[in-house]
Design an enzyme around this catalytic site. Structure first.
Site, short mmCIF file in Angstrom:
data_model
loop_
_atom_site.label_atom_id
_atom_site.label_comp_id
_atom_site.label_asym_id
_atom_site.label_seq_id
_atom_site.Cartn_x
_atom_site.Cartn_y
_atom_site.Cartn_z
N HIS A 198 -90.48 75.94 1.39
CA HIS A 198 -91.40 77.08 1.04
C HIS A 198 -92.86 76.76 1.09
CE1 HIS A 198 -87.84 79.56 0.29
NE2 HIS A 198 -87.53 78.78 -0.67
N CYS A 231 -85.77 77.82 -6.89
CA CYS A 231 -86.75 77.03 -6.45
C CYS A 231 -88.08 77.33 -6.38
CB CYS A 231 -86.32 76.53 -4.91
SG CYS A 231 -86.12 78.08 -3.91
#
Length: 339
Positions: free
Chosen positions: A222, A142
Site C-alpha cells: 500500500h 496493516c
C-alpha cells in the site's frame, strides 16, 4: 520462567509469518498450527517441524489422505495452549471466538474483525499498557497499524493537531493474484472517511483523522499520502526527529533509487528478510515537506508483514510476560532483525 504456549489458528499469509515469529522468541513457544488446508502451504509447516492440527473433521480426513501427520484436532491444540492467535478469514474467526470464550482461553484476532469483538484494539507503540493481562485484543489492520505508528510519533512529540490521508491500496495478496483482483481500473472506496480512520480511533480516540482510499491494480504493498496540521510551525528537522522516535518507522530516500514499492521490496529481499518482508513503515525522508504548520509525507506499507511484530507484542501484553512496551518492542525487533 516457563514459556507461554501459543496456538496458531489459520496458516495463511499472516499466520505463517506469525508462526515463524513466535518460533524466534525466547519467552514463548509455538504449541502448533491448525488449519483446514492440505496443500503445499500446510505441508511447508510440516517441513518446518511445526505440530499440525486439523480444524474440522472434514479437514482431518483430507489432511490424512494427503499424508500429513496430525498431532490432533483444534480442541487438542487449545487444550495445551495459554493463548491463541487467530489468523483465519474474518467470518471464520468470528465463529471461533465463541469456542475460545467457552474454553476460557485468551485470544488475539487480526484487523479484519470488528473492534467490538474484543473491546480492545492494539498497536504496540500506542496502547500496550492497556492490553496487559486482558483476555483478548485485536491487532489492527496493516494500513491502520501504519497510520497509528506515524501519527503516534507526531502526537508524542506534541506536533499533531489533525491528519488527512489518502490510501492507494493493493488489489489482493501476491500469492493469490491469479484468483482475483482488478486490472486496468481504479476502484475508490465509496465512503469518506474510509474505514481506516475510524479504525485508528478505536485505538486512540483523540485522533482527529480522516482517510480516503482507492484500490489500485497491483499486489506488492500500500502507498499512503498524508497532510497533517501541526500544532505549531515546526521545521523539517523536528518532524524527522519525531518519526525517528519510532523504531518501526524507517526513513528512506527517493534519491537512493527507492522510487517505488517494487524497488523497496527488492531492497528487503536483498537484506535477506524472509519473503522480503518489511515490518517497518518506509517513509520518504527527502519527499517530506513542511509548509508553515502543514506537514506532507508519503510512505509504503507491506501489507503481509507490518502486523507481525505487533502480534508478538500483543502476545506478551495479554499473557503478562512483559509489562513494559519498550522492553517487548525491543525484544521483538531484535528477534526479527528490525534495526
Amino acid at each position: 520462567m516457563m514459556k507461554k504456549k501459543i496456538a496458531l489458528i489459520g496458516y495463511g499469509v499472516i499466520g505463517k509469518r506469525v508462526a515463524d515469529a513466535i518460533a524466534r522468541q525466547d519467552d514463548m513457544e509455538l504449541a502448533g498450527v491448525c488449519d483446514v488446508i492440505s496443500d503445499w502451504r500446510i505441508q511447508t509447516a510440516v517441513k518446518k517441524g511445526y505440530s499440525v492440527y486439523a480444524a474440522t473433521e472434514d479437514a482431518q480426513d483430507s489432511m490424512q489422505k494427503a499424508g500429513i501427520s496430525l498431532a490432533g484436532n483444534m480442541a487438542d491444540l487449545l487444550g495445551v495452549a495459554h493463548l491463541v492467535v487467530d489468523c483465519t478469514p474474518k467470518k471464520i474467526a468470528a465463529q471461533n471466538v465463541e469456542i475460545y470464550k467457552e474454553r476460557g482461553i485468551k485470544f488475539i484476532l487480526q484487523g479484519g474483525e470488528k473492534h467490538e469483538t474484543t473491546g480492545h484494539s492494539f498497536s504496540a507503540e500506542n496502547n500496550y499498557a492497556s492490553a496487559l493481562n486482558r483476555d483478548s485484543t485485536r491487532v489492527v489492520s496493516c494500513n491502520t497499524t501504519s497510520i497509528l505508528r506515524t501519527l503516534t510519533a507526531l502526537k508524542k512529540a506534541g506536533l499533531l493537531q489533525s491528519a488527512r490521508g489518502t490510501l492507494l491500496r493493493r488489489a489482493t495478496d501476491p500469492w493469490e493474484s491469479h484468483l482475483g483482483g482488478i486490472m486496468n481500473t481504479l476502484v475508490p472506496e465509496k465512503d469518506i472517511p474510509s474505514h481506516q480512520g475510524p479504525d485508528a480511533q478505536s485505538v486512540d480516540s483523540e485522533l482527529d483523522i480522516v482517510t480516503m482510499a482507492v484500490k489500485v491494480p497491483q499486489t506488492l504493498s500500500h502507498l499512503h499520502y498524508w497532510n497533517v496540521r501541526l500544532t505549531w510551525k515546526a521545521d523539517k528537522k523536528e518532524v524527522i526527529e519525531a518519526f525517528q522516535t519510532s523504531t518501526r518507522i524507517t526513513l528512506i530516500n527517493y534519491s537512493d533509487g527507492l522510487v517505488s514499492n517494487n524497488t523497496i521490496k527488492e531492497k528487503y529481499l536483498d537484506m535477506g528478510r524472509p519473503w522480503g518482508d518489511m515490518y517497518e513503515v518506509a517513509l520518504w525522508q527527502d519527499m517530506l515537506k513542511v509548509e508553515g504548520d502543514e506537514l506532507y509525507y508519503a510512505y509504503v506499507v507491506d501489507n503481509q508483514a507490518i502486523v507481525i511484530p505487533e502480534t508478538i507484542d500483543a502476545i506478551r501484553a495479554l499473557t503478562g510476560i512483559e509489562k513494559s512496551a519498550v522492553s517487548s518492542i525491543k525484544k521483538t525487533n531484535e528477534s526479527l532483525g528490525i534495526i
